[in-house]
Design a protein around this motif. Sequence first.
Motif, PDB file in Angstrom:
ATOM      1  N   LEU A  54       0.833  -1.192   0.000  1.00  0.00           N
ATOM      2  CA  LEU A  54       0.000   0.000   0.000  1.00  0.00           C
ATOM      3  C   LEU A  54       0.873   1.250   0.000  1.00  0.00           C
ATOM      4  CD1 LEU A  54      -2.773  -0.896   2.606  1.00  0.00           C
ATOM      5  CD2 LEU A  54      -3.091  -0.578   0.148  1.00  0.00           C
ATOM      6  N   PRO A  55       0.503   2.267  -0.775  1.00  0.00           N
ATOM      7  CA  PRO A  55       1.285   3.500  -0.755  1.00  0.00           C
ATOM      8  C   PRO A  55       1.062   4.270   0.537  1.00  0.00           C
ATOM      9  CG  PRO A  55      -0.696   3.810  -2.059  1.00  0.00           C
ATOM     10  CD  PRO A  55      -0.656   2.348  -1.672  1.00  0.00           C
ATOM     11  N   ASP A  56       1.987   5.159   0.825  1.00  0.00           N
ATOM     12  CA  ASP A  56       1.776   6.112   1.912  1.00  0.00           C
ATOM     13  C   ASP A  56       0.494   6.874   1.618  1.00  0.00           C
ATOM     14  OD1 ASP A  56       2.727   8.059   4.120  1.00  0.00           O
ATOM     15  OD2 ASP A  56       2.456   9.347   2.355  1.00  0.00           O
ATOM     16  N   LEU A  57      -0.404   6.918   2.587  1.00  0.00           N
ATOM     17  CA  LEU A  57      -1.726   7.477   2.341  1.00  0.00           C
ATOM     18  C   LEU A  57      -1.668   8.958   1.992  1.00  0.00           C
ATOM     19  CD1 LEU A  57      -4.588   6.360   2.289  1.00  0.00           C
ATOM     20  CD2 LEU A  57      -4.878   7.145   4.635  1.00  0.00           C
ATOM     21  N   THR A  58      -0.768   9.702   2.639  1.00  0.00           N
ATOM     22  CA  THR A  58      -0.651  11.131   2.342  1.00  0.00           C
ATOM     23  C   THR A  58      -0.169  11.356   0.917  1.00  0.00           C
ATOM     24  OG1 THR A  58      -0.201  11.633   4.672  1.00  0.00           O
ATOM     25  CG2 THR A  58       0.443  13.287   3.042  1.00  0.00           C
ATOM     26  N   GLY A  59       0.833  10.580   0.506  1.00  0.00           N
ATOM     27  CA  GLY A  59       1.351  10.701  -0.854  1.00  0.00           C
ATOM     28  C   GLY A  59       0.344  10.267  -1.896  1.00  0.00           C
ATOM     29  N   ALA A 114      -1.243  12.596  -4.844  1.00  0.00           N
ATOM     30  CA  ALA A 114      -1.159  12.202  -6.249  1.00  0.00           C
ATOM     31  C   ALA A 114      -2.527  12.171  -6.906  1.00  0.00           C
ATOM     32  CB  ALA A 114      -0.484  10.840  -6.365  1.00  0.00           C
ATOM     33  N   MET A 115      -3.517  11.666  -6.188  1.00  0.00           N
ATOM     34  CA  MET A 115      -4.860  11.607  -6.753  1.00  0.00           C
ATOM     35  C   MET A 115      -5.455  13.005  -6.911  1.00  0.00           C
ATOM     36  SD  MET A 115      -5.444   8.471  -7.501  1.00  0.00           S
ATOM     37  CE  MET A 115      -3.692   8.548  -7.981  1.00  0.00           C
ATOM     38  N   ARG A 116      -5.184  13.887  -5.970  1.00  0.00           N
ATOM     39  CA  ARG A 116      -5.685  15.257  -6.111  1.00  0.00           C
ATOM     40  C   ARG A 116      -5.008  15.963  -7.278  1.00  0.00           C
ATOM     41  NH1 ARG A 116      -5.903  15.002  -0.278  1.00  0.00           N
ATOM     42  NH2 ARG A 116      -3.837  15.937  -0.096  1.00  0.00           N
ATOM     43  N   ARG A 117      -3.695  15.731  -7.473  1.00  0.00           N
ATOM     44  CA  ARG A 117      -2.998  16.328  -8.627  1.00  0.00           C
ATOM     45  C   ARG A 117      -3.600  15.819  -9.931  1.00  0.00           C
ATOM     46  NH1 ARG A 117       1.650  15.278  -5.549  1.00  0.00           N
ATOM     47  NH2 ARG A 117       2.094  13.416  -6.812  1.00  0.00           N
ATOM     48  N   ALA A 118      -4.054  14.570  -9.937  1.00  0.00           N
ATOM     49  CA  ALA A 118      -4.674  14.000 -11.134  1.00  0.00           C
ATOM     50  C   ALA A 118      -6.090  14.522 -11.352  1.00  0.00           C
ATOM     51  CB  ALA A 118      -4.692  12.479 -11.034  1.00  0.00           C
ATOM     52  N   GLY A 119      -6.624  15.227 -10.356  1.00  0.00           N
ATOM     53  CA  GLY A 119      -7.953  15.803 -10.502  1.00  0.00           C
ATOM     54  C   GLY A 119      -9.064  15.015  -9.854  1.00  0.00           C
ATOM     55  N   VAL A 120      -8.728  14.045  -9.012  1.00  0.00           N
ATOM     56  CA  VAL A 120      -9.754  13.201  -8.406  1.00  0.00           C
ATOM     57  C   VAL A 120     -10.531  13.993  -7.360  1.00  0.00           C
ATOM     58  CG1 VAL A 120     -10.206  11.123  -7.036  1.00  0.00           C
ATOM     59  CG2 VAL A 120      -8.448  11.099  -8.827  1.00  0.00           C
ATOM     60  N   THR A 121     -11.845  13.998  -7.507  1.00  0.00           N
ATOM     61  CA  THR A 121     -12.747  14.592  -6.534  1.00  0.00           C
ATOM     62  C   THR A 121     -13.746  13.529  -6.109  1.00  0.00           C
ATOM     63  OG1 THR A 121     -14.285  15.365  -8.228  1.00  0.00           O
ATOM     64  CG2 THR A 121     -12.552  16.884  -7.568  1.00  0.00           C
ATOM     65  N   ARG A 122     -14.300  13.697  -4.940  1.00  0.00           N
ATOM     66  CA  ARG A 122     -15.210  12.681  -4.405  1.00  0.00           C
ATOM     67  C   ARG A 122     -16.518  12.605  -5.187  1.00  0.00           C
ATOM     68  NH1 ARG A 122     -15.449   9.507  -0.085  1.00  0.00           N
ATOM     69  NH2 ARG A 122     -17.493   8.834   0.653  1.00  0.00           N
ATOM     70  N   ASP A 123     -16.954  13.730  -5.741  1.00  0.00           N
ATOM     71  CA  ASP A 123     -18.276  13.757  -6.374  1.00  0.00           C
ATOM     72  C   ASP A 123     -18.222  13.578  -7.883  1.00  0.00           C
ATOM     73  OD1 ASP A 123     -17.152  16.164  -7.054  1.00  0.00           O
ATOM     74  OD2 ASP A 123     -18.881  17.390  -6.470  1.00  0.00           O
ATOM     75  N   ARG A 124     -17.099  13.143  -8.429  1.00  0.00           N
ATOM     76  CA  ARG A 124     -16.980  12.894  -9.864  1.00  0.00           C
ATOM     77  C   ARG A 124     -16.503  11.467 -10.093  1.00  0.00           C
ATOM     78  NH1 ARG A 124     -12.859  16.029 -14.071  1.00  0.00           N
ATOM     79  NH2 ARG A 124     -13.702  15.144 -16.025  1.00  0.00           N
ATOM     80  N   ALA A 125     -17.193  10.758 -10.961  1.00  0.00           N
ATOM     81  CA  ALA A 125     -16.820   9.372 -11.257  1.00  0.00           C
ATOM     82  C   ALA A 125     -15.431   9.309 -11.879  1.00  0.00           C
ATOM     83  CB  ALA A 125     -17.841   8.743 -12.193  1.00  0.00           C
ATOM     84  N   VAL A 126     -14.753   8.208 -11.636  1.00  0.00           N
ATOM     85  CA  VAL A 126     -13.426   7.957 -12.185  1.00  0.00           C
ATOM     86  C   VAL A 126     -13.474   6.681 -13.020  1.00  0.00           C
ATOM     87  CG1 VAL A 126     -11.010   7.431 -11.643  1.00  0.00           C
ATOM     88  CG2 VAL A 126     -12.287   9.056 -10.215  1.00  0.00           C
ATOM     89  N   VAL A 127     -12.832   6.711 -14.183  1.00  0.00           N
ATOM     90  CA  VAL A 127     -12.660   5.505 -14.997  1.00  0.00           C
ATOM     91  C   VAL A 127     -11.169   5.319 -15.248  1.00  0.00           C
ATOM     92  CG1 VAL A 127     -13.105   4.355 -17.193  1.00  0.00           C
ATOM     93  CG2 VAL A 127     -14.920   5.684 -16.094  1.00  0.00           C
ATOM     94  N   ALA A 128     -10.645   4.166 -14.876  1.00  0.00           N
ATOM     95  CA  ALA A 128      -9.241   3.835 -15.098  1.00  0.00           C
ATOM     96  C   ALA A 128      -9.120   2.868 -16.270  1.00  0.00           C
ATOM     97  CB  ALA A 128      -8.637   3.218 -13.839  1.00  0.00           C
TER      98      ALA A 128
END
Length: 278
Positions: free
Chosen positions: A67-72, A76-90
Amino acid sequence: MDTITDPAALAAALASERPPLLLDVRWQLGGPPGRPEYEAGHLPGAVYVDLDSQLAGPPGASGRHPLPDLTGFAAAMRRAGVTRDRAVVAYDGGQGWAAARAWWLLRWAGHPSVAVLDGGLPAWTAHGGPLTTEEPAAAEGDFVPEPGALPALTADEAAALARRGVLLDARAAERYRGDVEPIDRVGGHIPGAVSAPTAQNVGPDGRFLPADRLAERFAALGATPGAEVGVYCGSGVSAAHQVLALAVAGVPAALYVGSWSAWSADPGRPVATGPQPG
């Protein structure tokens, strides 16, 4: 979107008023790195995410992809633009393992809507979907992880689950038996585990088998909706794909993230070899 999506459904979602965020997670065990492939062409709007540095911690006693360091990870996910209210597709290059790792981590960290593009980039282009070399300027996301939304196992918990429930080994059968071991310290499997190679979750086109066929496959291994099910692999990547396949089949399952790379690194852990009984 909480398991898989197909190219047609993704194209429709991308044309909607609230399109999903796309994460390009192309990766291969041992390389080459996926970033150059992303730069050569990716789905429009997709942001590249590196599995080794952003979706895993440094290799060591906890495995090759702990597992990655949770803070890191959160940063990283915030830099990628991840928000809680928007769906993500990988998506990835088609194998589905890396995209499933991103799916599992985000779902484990509490994101409510994450899916994997079934068949990855090859399925997208076969459907006529466009590619671009333009890299988006991703707006900073607001995702704050709340770990534990999907179950994860420690080594001791995996050992106990193999005795009382169903622990699936997602590696190739020859590695399960201990005939060969190209990566880790010793070959074999966790005592009591059942061989269930990840490759058998998909058809010749690399896309998941239909849900009913996956349910039949897992039921034959004892993994049913009423059973306690866990999964491991070599380092917690292909096993994430197996957890996703189980979810498609309607079977909740826990992931032993350290997997065989962590188990076999501890000389005090027992190792079984040969085919499974029966």
